[in-house]
Write a protein that holds these residues in place. Structure first.
Motif, PDB file in Angstrom:
ATOM      1  N   VAL A 121      -7.486  -3.141   4.679  1.00 59.54           N
ATOM      2  CA  VAL A 121      -6.245  -2.844   3.967  1.00 59.54           C
ATOM      3  C   VAL A 121      -6.355  -3.299   2.524  1.00 59.54           C
ATOM      4  O   VAL A 121      -5.916  -2.600   1.594  1.00 59.54           O
ATOM      5  N   GLN A 122      -7.007  -4.429   2.347  1.00 63.41           N
ATOM      6  CA  GLN A 122      -7.186  -4.929   0.984  1.00 63.41           C
ATOM      7  C   GLN A 122      -8.025  -3.956   0.157  1.00 63.41           C
ATOM      8  O   GLN A 122      -7.679  -3.624  -0.985  1.00 63.41           O
TER       9      GLN A 122
ATOM     10  N   GLN B 263      -8.956  -5.577   9.820  1.00 63.77           N
ATOM     11  CA  GLN B 263      -8.032  -4.617   9.220  1.00 63.77           C
ATOM     12  C   GLN B 263      -7.449  -5.163   7.938  1.00 63.77           C
ATOM     13  O   GLN B 263      -7.166  -4.392   7.011  1.00 63.77           O
ATOM     14  N   GLN B 264      -7.287  -6.467   7.915  1.00 68.31           N
ATOM     15  CA  GLN B 264      -6.797  -7.083   6.688  1.00 68.31           C
ATOM     16  C   GLN B 264      -7.716  -6.742   5.520  1.00 68.31           C
ATOM     17  O   GLN B 264      -7.274  -6.317   4.454  1.00 68.31           O
TER      18      GLN B 264
ATOM     19  N   THR C 151      -6.795   2.286  -3.994  1.00 70.95           N
ATOM     20  CA  THR C 151      -5.638   3.084  -4.379  1.00 70.95           C
ATOM     21  C   THR C 151      -5.236   2.787  -5.811  1.00 70.95           C
ATOM     22  O   THR C 151      -4.948   3.708  -6.592  1.00 70.95           O
ATOM     23  N   ASP C 152      -5.246   1.492  -6.129  1.00 72.85           N
ATOM     24  CA  ASP C 152      -4.906   1.117  -7.504  1.00 72.85           C
ATOM     25  C   ASP C 152      -5.854   1.771  -8.496  1.00 72.85           C
ATOM     26  O   ASP C 152      -5.419   2.381  -9.503  1.00 72.85           O
TER      27      ASP C 152
ATOM     28  N   ILE D 250      -8.412  -0.833   0.695  1.00 77.38           N
ATOM     29  CA  ILE D 250      -7.639   0.383   0.452  1.00 77.38           C
ATOM     30  C   ILE D 250      -6.679   0.159  -0.708  1.00 77.38           C
ATOM     31  O   ILE D 250      -6.513   1.023  -1.575  1.00 77.38           O
ATOM     32  N   GLU D 251      -6.093  -1.022  -0.707  1.00 84.86           N
ATOM     33  CA  GLU D 251      -5.143  -1.327  -1.767  1.00 84.86           C
ATOM     34  C   GLU D 251      -5.827  -1.233  -3.137  1.00 84.86           C
ATOM     35  O   GLU D 251      -5.334  -0.562  -4.051  1.00 84.86           O
TER      36      GLU D 251
ATOM     37  N   LEU E 182      -6.253   3.880   9.598  1.00 89.51           N
ATOM     38  CA  LEU E 182      -6.835   3.283   8.394  1.00 89.51           C
ATOM     39  C   LEU E 182      -8.116   3.995   8.039  1.00 89.51           C
ATOM     40  O   LEU E 182      -8.398   4.241   6.853  1.00 89.51           O
TER      41      LEU E 182
ATOM     42  N   MET F 157      -7.739   4.369  -8.148  1.00 86.53           N
ATOM     43  CA  MET F 157      -7.543   5.810  -8.165  1.00 86.53           C
ATOM     44  C   MET F 157      -6.365   6.164  -9.037  1.00 86.53           C
ATOM     45  O   MET F 157      -6.439   7.103  -9.844  1.00 86.53           O
ATOM     46  N   ASP F 158      -5.306   5.418  -8.847  1.00 83.61           N
ATOM     47  CA  ASP F 158      -4.094   5.701  -9.604  1.00 83.61           C
ATOM     48  C   ASP F 158      -4.387   5.620 -11.091  1.00 83.61           C
ATOM     49  O   ASP F 158      -4.016   6.521 -11.865  1.00 83.61           O
TER      50      ASP F 158
ATOM     51  N   ILE G  27       0.831  -1.202   0.000  1.00 81.80           N
ATOM     52  CA  ILE G  27       0.000   0.000   0.000  1.00 81.80           C
ATOM     53  C   ILE G  27       0.859   1.243   0.000  1.00 81.80           C
ATOM     54  O   ILE G  27       0.563   2.231  -0.670  1.00 81.80           O
TER      55      ILE G  27
ATOM     56  N   LEU H 258       0.327   6.808  -6.314  1.00 85.86           N
ATOM     57  CA  LEU H 258      -0.856   7.666  -6.382  1.00 85.86           C
ATOM     58  C   LEU H 258      -0.452   9.111  -6.200  1.00 85.86           C
ATOM     59  O   LEU H 258      -0.930  10.002  -6.931  1.00 85.86           O
TER      60      LEU H 258
ATOM     61  N   LEU I 295      -9.512   8.531   0.892  1.00 89.82           N
ATOM     62  CA  LEU I 295      -9.713   7.856  -0.397  1.00 89.82           C
ATOM     63  C   LEU I 295     -11.108   8.134  -0.943  1.00 89.82           C
ATOM     64  O   LEU I 295     -11.273   8.362  -2.148  1.00 89.82           O
TER      65      LEU I 295
ATOM     66  N   SER J 204       1.182  10.319  -9.378  1.00 96.11           N
ATOM     67  CA  SER J 204       0.276  10.576 -10.496  1.00 96.11           C
ATOM     68  C   SER J 204      -0.655  11.735 -10.187  1.00 96.11           C
ATOM     69  O   SER J 204      -1.031  12.488 -11.092  1.00 96.11           O
TER      70      SER J 204
END
Lengths: 109, 568
Positions: free
Chosen positions: B543-544, B539-540, B550-551, B546-547, B388, B553-554, A53, A60, B395, A63
């Motif tokens: 976190v997943q 949280q796992q 994030t991808d 969020i991951e 988180l 979003m990127d 992350i 992120l 996000l 970009s």
């Protein structure tokens, strides 16, 4: 003199007490240890995930920075375009005015 | 461009973030609320974890400063505090106050190594006044490494020093230190609980090996029995050695103790022990020199016997010994031996009990430390869950803003077409389009709300979970119930008690209470572990998510950027 002999009468009693109280305790603690072992594995996994992350957040951020720069560039570009457009319009109006006014002035002078 | 420089005109500067935010709010685009002052419940744990975390550099020797000169951009969040502290624990100097087990194992100070109770002033129990928990609240891991690990290995590995190391292994060890000149029988008959009194005095602070109960254990009958041949010189007054060697001397002393009890047994070794009474004549030495046989001397020459064995006691006027006398003496000898054995057993019971108390205390302390560590871990998890949540909210915000940016880019692209390609929407469907746009906006708003709700719900859930575990059952003890409990415990403990006195009762009570407490703590520990497991699982998932977000979003932002570059 055998070393274990003096304790003999006490050992079974001691054992039985242990078995009642400490056996349950031990089972519970073993349970807890198992859970915690799982937890440690999970935390390790989570740590890996957090690291990825972190990378992704970095990407992120980069970009987003790029987007910001691009947007800013486009804004400036558009501003220039806007300015040029306005100048063109003003010029056109002036020319039009000149085209209109000059013949009239010439005509009346 | 000449005009640009000529007129000195340029596009307006970028808005400052504050102005930008105001503009966005005016346009109804969600922005980050900078004045948000939501109370973080686990903020203290965050601070704590931050204080504990330290950057770790790996450097070959000589290059240690290289890594540190570079300012560390990101601190390693995944590093565990235990690592660095464990390193410290190994590196630390063995000081006597902060007592380091690993270092201590290496150094062979016989007085300390042989003296578990003498070291108590600076070990766990001695430390308790200085409060491991007070220390722990500021620093659980360091104290954990210095205390818990500190005590346990000292309990296990420095075998001779521990309560676990039973007297038998010590006794069998051929290297009974020369320091412990304390003859057990020389001391014990004078004070049957000499070992015990020395225990209490050594807990008071003196670490002298002569007062050490275990040093007595070392010179106890088992060692004498097993290693009488290689006992160092000061231990020669050991009664068994002397008894075997000076069997012949016994007739001279023994007939006087007709009935055997502690006083006479106290008197007998005193007479025989050359070290205790220096003015007494060294009986053993001469006897060993002569190496005389008792029976032979009786039958052959009474006068010679008298002259040889009682050479050193001129005041002893008894000259004759009958065979019955000798038998009675042997019986008394046996009785004495038995009495001594009983004494030894009693003492061993006491030692075992004391070491049980010590080990239960140790266990209790370690359990408490474990609980403290678990609590801290859970608190840190709580703080991480808050973090988180923060990330999630940001996000979400990014998603919303990115959507707006998308729309704007599309609009810009549409407007940036050729000037002649005038975009005119169908005037007849304008109302319908307006309605559709409103509908879309509303749906999006609802979607956003749902998203936020989910995010907050997750935080709420994890907070509840952690708080529930942290506020685990705090049991209250009322004294009456305690008294009944004490009674019950004592009743139960009768089976394990032999000639119980007050102290014995207390020890039994303490063992039982400690066990109870350990049981409670282990229950709480289990709950903590389960809560931590649940929390980590939750949280796992977060976190997943969020991951993935994030991808996505990127990717979206990248797309927008490329779209922007296409506009010219």
């Amino acid at each position: 003199m055998s070393s274990s002999v003096p304790y003999d009468p006490y050992i079974p009693a001691e054992e039985s007490q242990s078995q009642t109280k400490t056996a349950a305790l031990k089972a519970e603690i073993d349970d807890t240890v198992g859970i915690m072992r799982d937890n440690i594995n999970k935390v390790a996994e989570r740590g890996e995930r957090l690291t990825s992350i972190e990378d992704k957040a970095d990407n992120l951020a980069v970009s987003a920075q790029g987007f910001k720069r691009g947007a800013n560039r486009v804004r400036k570009q558009m501003w220039w375009k806007d300015l040029k457009m306005r100048l063109c319009l003003v010029l056109a109006v002036i020319i039009l005015l000149v085209v209109i006014i000059v013949p009239i002035v010439v005509h009346f002078s | 461009m000449g005009i640009k420089r000529f007129f000195k005109i340029k596009p307006p500067e970028e808005d400052t973030p504050e102005v930008n935010r105001d503009n966005l709010i005016e346009q109804g685009i969600p922005t980050k609320n900078v004045n948000r002052t939501k109370k973080e419940k686990f903020a203290a744990y965050g601070k704590f974890a931050k204080d504990k975390a330290e950057d770790k550099f790996y450097a070959p020797p000589g290059y240690e400063n290289f890594g540190k000169s570079n300012p560390p951009v990101l601190d390693d969040l995944n590093k565990s505090e235990v690592d660095s502290d464990a390193g410290n624990a190994y590196m630390r100097e063995p000081s006597k106050n902060d007592f380091d087990p690993y270092a201590r194992n290496n150094f062979t100070n016989s007085s300390a190594a042989a003296d578990p109770y003498g070291k108590q002033p600076y070990d766990p129990y001695g430390k308790q006044p200085s409060d491991p928990y007070g220390k722990q609240s500021s620093d659980p891991y360091s104290s954990y490494s210095s205390n818990a690990y500190g005590n346990q290995p000292s309990g296990r590995s420095s075998g001779s020093a521990t309560p676990y190391a039973d007297p038998y292994t010590q006794g069998r060890g051929p290297s009974a230190p020369a320091l412990n000149a304390g003859n057990p029988y020389g001391q014990r008959p004078g004070n049957p609980y000499a070992g015990h009194s020395s225990f209490s005095s050594s807990t008071a602070g003196s670490a002298q090996p002569s007062q050490n109960p275990y040093s007595m254990m070392k010179s106890d009958p088992y060692s004498a029995g097993a290693s009488s041949t290689n006992v160092p010189a000061p231990q020669k007054p050991n009664p068994y050695v002397s008894r075997e060697a000076s069997r012949s001397s016994r007739p001279s002393a023994a007939p006087e103790d007709d009935q055997f009890d502690f006083e006479t047994s106290a008197a007998a070794p005193k007479i025989r022990n050359p070290d205790l009474n220096d003015d007494e004549i060294d009986l053993n030495a001469t006897l060993q020199d002569e190496g005389d046989d008792l029976n032979g001397s009786i039958h052959e020459n009474y006068a010679g016997e008298l002259g040889q064995t009682q050479l050193q006691q001129p005041d002893d006027t008894r000259g004759y010994q009958t065979f019955e006398d000798v038998q009675r003496q042997n019986q008394e000898l046996q009785q004495q031996q038995e009495d001594e054995e009983v004494d030894e057993i009693k003492q061993q019971i006491r030692f075992t009990k004391q070491s049980s108390v010590a080990s239960t205390r140790n266990t209790l302390k370690m359990a408490q430390e474990a609980e403290m560590a678990g609590t801290n871990t859970l608190g840190m998890l709580g703080h991480q869950s808050e973090k988180l949540n923060n990330v999630e909210r940001n996000l979400d915000l990014m998603k919303m803003q990115n959507r707006v940016a998308d729309d704007r880019v599309a609009e810009l692209k549409k407007l940036n077409r050729n000037i002649l390609a005038v975009h005119v929407s169908n005037p007849f469907t304008s109302k319908r389009r307006l309605r559709e746009a409103e509908e879309r906006i509303r749906n999006q708003r609802i979607e956003d709300k749902l998203m936020q709700k989910q995010t907050n719900g997750r935080l709420h859930q994890s907070t509840n979970r952690i708080e529930g575990a942290l506020n685990g059952a705090s049991q209250d003890h009322d004294t009456i119930r305690q008294r009944y409990q004490n009674q019950a415990i004592l009743e139960k403990a009768k089976r394990y008690q032999f000639e119980n006195d007050e102290e014995d009762d207390e020890m039994e009570l303490e063992i039982d209470k400690n066990l109870d407490k350990v049981g409670q703590i282990s229950g709480r520990l289990k709950r903590l572990a389960i809560a931590a497991g649940d929390e980590i699982d939750a949280q796992q998932n977060r976190v997943q998510n969020i991951e993935e977000d994030t991808d996505n979003m990127d990717i979206k932002i990248h797309l927008n950027t490329t779209r922007l570059t296409q506009i010219r």
